[in-house]
Design a protein around this motif. Sequence first.
Motif, PDB file in Angstrom:
ATOM      1  N   ASP A 583      21.481 -40.863  36.749  1.00 14.78           N
ATOM      2  CA  ASP A 583      22.232 -41.723  35.825  1.00 14.78           C
ATOM      3  C   ASP A 583      21.386 -42.912  35.383  1.00 14.78           C
ATOM      4  OD1 ASP A 583      24.594 -40.209  35.921  1.00 14.78           O
ATOM      5  OD2 ASP A 583      25.307 -41.265  37.701  1.00 14.78           O
ATOM      6  N   MET A 584      20.672 -43.509  36.337  1.00 14.84           N
ATOM      7  CA  MET A 584      19.851 -44.673  35.986  1.00 14.84           C
ATOM      8  C   MET A 584      18.666 -44.279  35.116  1.00 14.84           C
ATOM      9  SD  MET A 584      21.513 -47.197  37.106  1.00 14.84           S
ATOM     10  CE  MET A 584      20.304 -48.381  36.518  1.00 14.84           C
ATOM     11  N   LEU A 585      18.122 -43.094  35.359  1.00 13.91           N
ATOM     12  CA  LEU A 585      17.042 -42.606  34.502  1.00 13.91           C
ATOM     13  C   LEU A 585      17.541 -42.420  33.078  1.00 13.91           C
ATOM     14  CD1 LEU A 585      14.287 -41.435  33.811  1.00 13.91           C
ATOM     15  CD2 LEU A 585      15.030 -39.254  34.812  1.00 13.91           C
ATOM     16  N   GLU A 586      18.717 -41.820  32.916  1.00 10.58           N
ATOM     17  CA  GLU A 586      19.277 -41.615  31.574  1.00 10.58           C
ATOM     18  C   GLU A 586      19.532 -42.951  30.885  1.00 10.58           C
ATOM     19  OE1 GLU A 586      19.474 -38.817  30.029  1.00 10.58           O
ATOM     20  OE2 GLU A 586      18.862 -37.600  31.751  1.00 10.58           O
ATOM     21  N   LEU A 587      19.995 -43.943  31.640  1.00 11.35           N
ATOM     22  CA  LEU A 587      20.204 -45.262  31.066  1.00 11.35           C
ATOM     23  C   LEU A 587      18.871 -45.873  30.625  1.00 11.35           C
ATOM     24  CD1 LEU A 587      21.706 -47.817  30.335  1.00 11.35           C
ATOM     25  CD2 LEU A 587      21.869 -48.383  32.776  1.00 11.35           C
ATOM     26  N   ALA A 588      17.829 -45.726  31.442  1.00 13.49           N
ATOM     27  CA  ALA A 588      16.514 -46.261  31.080  1.00 13.49           C
ATOM     28  C   ALA A 588      15.996 -45.600  29.806  1.00 13.49           C
ATOM     29  CB  ALA A 588      15.534 -46.054  32.233  1.00 13.49           C
ATOM     30  N   ARG A 597      14.636 -54.301  25.868  1.00  8.72           N
ATOM     31  CA  ARG A 597      13.861 -54.730  27.027  1.00  8.72           C
ATOM     32  C   ARG A 597      14.641 -55.854  27.699  1.00  8.72           C
ATOM     33  NH1 ARG A 597       7.416 -54.245  26.244  1.00  8.72           N
ATOM     34  NH2 ARG A 597       7.377 -52.121  25.386  1.00  8.72           N
ATOM     35  N   LEU A 598      15.427 -55.487  28.681  1.00 17.27           N
ATOM     36  CA  LEU A 598      16.340 -56.437  29.306  1.00 17.27           C
ATOM     37  C   LEU A 598      15.587 -57.461  30.137  1.00 17.27           C
ATOM     38  CD1 LEU A 598      19.139 -53.975  30.504  1.00 17.27           C
ATOM     39  CD2 LEU A 598      18.890 -55.097  28.290  1.00 17.27           C
ATOM     40  N   ASP A 599      16.074 -58.684  30.070  1.00 16.70           N
ATOM     41  CA  ASP A 599      15.496 -59.753  30.876  1.00 16.70           C
ATOM     42  C   ASP A 599      16.333 -59.951  32.130  1.00 16.70           C
ATOM     43  OD1 ASP A 599      14.095 -61.916  31.810  1.00 16.70           O
ATOM     44  OD2 ASP A 599      15.107 -63.359  30.516  1.00 16.70           O
ATOM     45  N   ALA A 647      15.055 -51.366  38.920  1.00 14.98           N
ATOM     46  CA  ALA A 647      13.775 -51.163  38.241  1.00 14.98           C
ATOM     47  C   ALA A 647      13.947 -50.310  36.987  1.00 14.98           C
ATOM     48  CB  ALA A 647      12.774 -50.524  39.190  1.00 14.98           C
ATOM     49  N   PHE A 648      14.857 -49.318  37.018  1.00 18.46           N
ATOM     50  CA  PHE A 648      15.104 -48.501  35.830  1.00 18.46           C
ATOM     51  C   PHE A 648      15.571 -49.371  34.661  1.00 18.46           C
ATOM     52  CE2 PHE A 648      15.383 -44.496  38.430  1.00 18.46           C
ATOM     53  CZ  PHE A 648      14.455 -43.776  37.691  1.00 18.46           C
ATOM     54  N   LEU A 649      16.367 -50.408  34.950  1.00 22.53           N
ATOM     55  CA  LEU A 649      16.833 -51.292  33.883  1.00 22.53           C
ATOM     56  C   LEU A 649      15.685 -52.109  33.289  1.00 22.53           C
ATOM     57  CD1 LEU A 649      20.239 -52.687  35.231  1.00 22.53           C
ATOM     58  CD2 LEU A 649      19.856 -50.913  33.524  1.00 22.53           C
ATOM     59  N   ARG A 650      14.653 -52.351  34.108  1.00 21.81           N
ATOM     60  CA  ARG A 650      13.486 -53.104  33.632  1.00 21.81           C
ATOM     61  C   ARG A 650      12.254 -52.195  33.676  1.00 21.81           C
ATOM     62  NH1 ARG A 650      13.195 -58.118  32.672  1.00 21.81           N
ATOM     63  NH2 ARG A 650      11.099 -58.320  33.563  1.00 21.81           N
ATOM     64  N   PRO A 654       5.717 -54.219  34.335  1.00 19.93           N
ATOM     65  CA  PRO A 654       4.645 -53.555  35.095  1.00 19.93           C
ATOM     66  C   PRO A 654       4.837 -53.639  36.606  1.00 19.93           C
ATOM     67  CG  PRO A 654       3.706 -54.852  33.310  1.00 19.93           C
ATOM     68  CD  PRO A 654       5.159 -55.203  33.362  1.00 19.93           C
ATOM     69  N   ALA A 655       5.521 -54.680  37.077  1.00 18.30           N
ATOM     70  CA  ALA A 655       5.742 -54.803  38.513  1.00 18.30           C
ATOM     71  C   ALA A 655       6.601 -53.664  39.052  1.00 18.30           C
ATOM     72  CB  ALA A 655       6.400 -56.145  38.833  1.00 18.30           C
ATOM     73  N   ASN A 656       7.386 -53.023  38.196  1.00 18.04           N
ATOM     74  CA  ASN A 656       8.260 -51.933  38.631  1.00 18.04           C
ATOM     75  C   ASN A 656       7.620 -50.551  38.493  1.00 18.04           C
ATOM     76  OD1 ASN A 656      10.473 -53.628  39.253  1.00 18.04           O
ATOM     77  ND2 ASN A 656      11.090 -53.688  37.096  1.00 18.04           N
ATOM     78  N   TRP A 657       6.483 -50.453  37.847  1.00 20.66           N
ATOM     79  CA  TRP A 657       5.910 -49.143  37.552  1.00 20.66           C
ATOM     80  C   TRP A 657       5.530 -48.336  38.787  1.00 20.66           C
ATOM     81  CZ3 TRP A 657       2.270 -50.953  32.980  1.00 20.66           C
ATOM     82  CH2 TRP A 657       3.075 -51.293  31.881  1.00 20.66           C
ATOM     83  N   PRO A 658       4.947 -48.928  39.826  1.00 23.65           N
ATOM     84  CA  PRO A 658       4.617 -48.107  41.003  1.00 23.65           C
ATOM     85  C   PRO A 658       5.852 -47.437  41.608  1.00 23.65           C
ATOM     86  CG  PRO A 658       3.426 -50.178  41.088  1.00 23.65           C
ATOM     87  CD  PRO A 658       4.407 -50.305  39.975  1.00 23.65           C
ATOM     88  N   LEU A 659       6.954 -48.188  41.735  1.00 23.24           N
ATOM     89  CA  LEU A 659       8.186 -47.628  42.295  1.00 23.24           C
ATOM     90  C   LEU A 659       8.750 -46.546  41.385  1.00 23.24           C
ATOM     91  CD1 LEU A 659      10.401 -47.749  44.483  1.00 23.24           C
ATOM     92  CD2 LEU A 659      11.487 -49.575  43.151  1.00 23.24           C
ATOM     93  N   LEU A 660       8.710 -46.763  40.079  1.00 20.89           N
ATOM     94  CA  LEU A 660       9.240 -45.783  39.136  1.00 20.89           C
ATOM     95  C   LEU A 660       8.385 -44.523  39.087  1.00 20.89           C
ATOM     96  CD1 LEU A 660      10.310 -48.133  36.188  1.00 20.89           C
ATOM     97  CD2 LEU A 660      11.814 -46.907  37.773  1.00 20.89           C
TER      98      LEU A 660
END
Length: 716
Positions: A583-588, A597-599, A647-650, A654-660
């Motif tokens: 679900d979060m992937l589809e939202l992203a 690009r949500l803040d 992280a999917f929302l943001r 770049p700080a979230n890219w390794p986890l994603l």
Amino acid sequence: MNAPALSATPKPLTAYRPHWARRFGIAPFLPMSRAEMEQLGWDACDIILVTGDAYIDHPSFGMALVGRLLEAQGFRVGIISQPDWHAAEDFRRLGKPNLFFGITAGNMDSMVNRYTADRKLRSDDAYTANAEPNKRPDRAVIVYAQRAREAFPEAAIVIGSIEASLRRIAHYDYWSDKVRRSILPDSKADLLLFGNAERALVELAHRLARSEAIETIRDLRGSAFMVPRGWKPDPEWEEVDSTTVDSPGRVDKHPDPYVMDPVQTVPAGGDSIQPIRLMSAAERVAVRKAARSHQVVRLPSYDRVAEDPVRYAHASRTFHLESNPGNARALVQGHGDRDLWLNPPPIPLTTAEMDHVYGLPYARRPHPAYGEAKIPAWEMIRFSINIMRGCFGGCTFCSITEHEGRIIQSRSEESILHEIEEIRDKTPGFTGVISDLGGPTANMYRMACKDKKIEENCRRLSCVYPGICENLGTDHGPLIQLYRKARHLPGVKKILIGSGLRYDLAVRSPEYVKELVSHHVGGYLKIAPEHTEEGPLSKMMKPGMGAYDRFKQMFEKASREAGKEQYLIPYFIAAHPGTTDQDMLELALWLKRNDFRLDQVQTFLPTPLALASAMWHTGRNPLKKVTRESETVSVVKGERQRRLHKAFLRYHDPANWPLLREALKAMGRADLIGNGKKHLIPGWQPQDKGAPTKHTPRPTTSPKPRSETRRRVMGR
């Protein structure tokens, strides 16, 4: 200790004979010190209000609202703001109150105020001078009540506010990760007033002034108190067991709490419920009303709900179904060897009463004791106006309905326009811009059920989910007229709408959308779809994205016609119950397709009593009848998975890219990693961008941070 039946036709707030102390007149500010009391000629306070917030004499702040209301009744009201709770001495600063202490945590639950959704201590407090942190304790109502009792053991103590309202029965507490008992026995208060408690508060004050003992006052709507096990107001009352989840052993015959007809039984050897005899519709209504007015529903005890998640979910469902003032029954819940008794919710205020409350002589600024200090919550709302209260949306993550109720209570047009003039003439720094005409929701002003009888008998949790009820009046005409008159007042340059908009209602009125977009949007309009996928939306009780798409088209068309470049800013919640990684992937992916690009983003925060919190704690769905075999709900509790959903929302950070990257590979979606437009995140990593960054969260209970100031205390 008998009590008369609760009245469904309450006494108007303005119908009481004023207390004798009215002769002292109106105070410039409610006193916070002995010196101020002496200047007013007082030798004592009748009522002392204790709050965790700075004292701002403005109707958006609970202590000011109820303080001025009690002052108008003739009582001498003092305020102890943000006392030193480490000892009892600070609670003696105004002396002993003649009638009672009114204890609140402030406009927010103290745990929500002090901690983030990740249970980390916040570094500031918007309700404190200069945003200074740590000016209130954890679980402030309990601490303040205990200190007040220590200061004056014989004084009556009444607790209220959003914190007391949301913790009035056994409840899941996110910060301790356990079910806690009602706040009432923990605080050792004499009485708890929940919801919008103006009616109960005024009547209580007058009855105590007539020398009634507080322990005998048991007939106030919107009140809760502790009684001996098995206590009833009189022998005519009938107790109904709410339990529908049977433990192994003997199966007793229990009435079904989810059916309106009260006279029912379970046939031996069967599970279906049949009426004893057939009655006409008129007979059923008459019998139901007569019986329900003397019925109390017994919820599973604190011990039961603490040890059994299924019973907790069932108790949550029962509690919410007994929330309509028109048909709610009293509730009782065992706490050890005593019972917690909750009377039905208060009857909503009329428009005339709302006008009275908001028309009181507020100074409309912080108490002079704060000098030039900045109080962020005040800065945020100083030029805004609350035009209504309540919300019939029923969003499961929101605490507004548990506190303010679903019935909309609106002020008159004249009262609102007068307050705009008061701001124009009395509020320092006014530049001609009103920052908001709103409430919990911007566009529910004067909306109500088309039939009062239907409203009084309804047990729906939402008037707009899964679709807008055919009995709901959705006319935006009065609001359009209010906007037009407000912006044409002398000295007013602009009227902005800052409260969250219910866009599924707005699309029913193209004229409203045009009016709003042409004149009342300051470049950006915040709305809250919360998600794009049916799974989480069904657990939130939010509409699908079809309503958002229709509103977006109308918004953009009206903006073009007005010759303005304006944008919608949508808000979303991560890790809400019922949300999967997919679900979060589809939202992203939706966010990327629409170039958002949500803040500011928020991870779901379970607040006490909310239906979504019951889902989060129990893994069950209280939107449906709860049994051992009933629907389960997927819940995101692990820290890593909660970080992933956020992280999917943001996805653009770049700080979230390794986890994603790690998650996408595990989900079999490595095709979304790359440097093209079709990819969600790139395959390369900027230097020093591997750690998550901090972002300011917004409250989960409303579309914008400012709405927390709508959470009143001691009745607001």
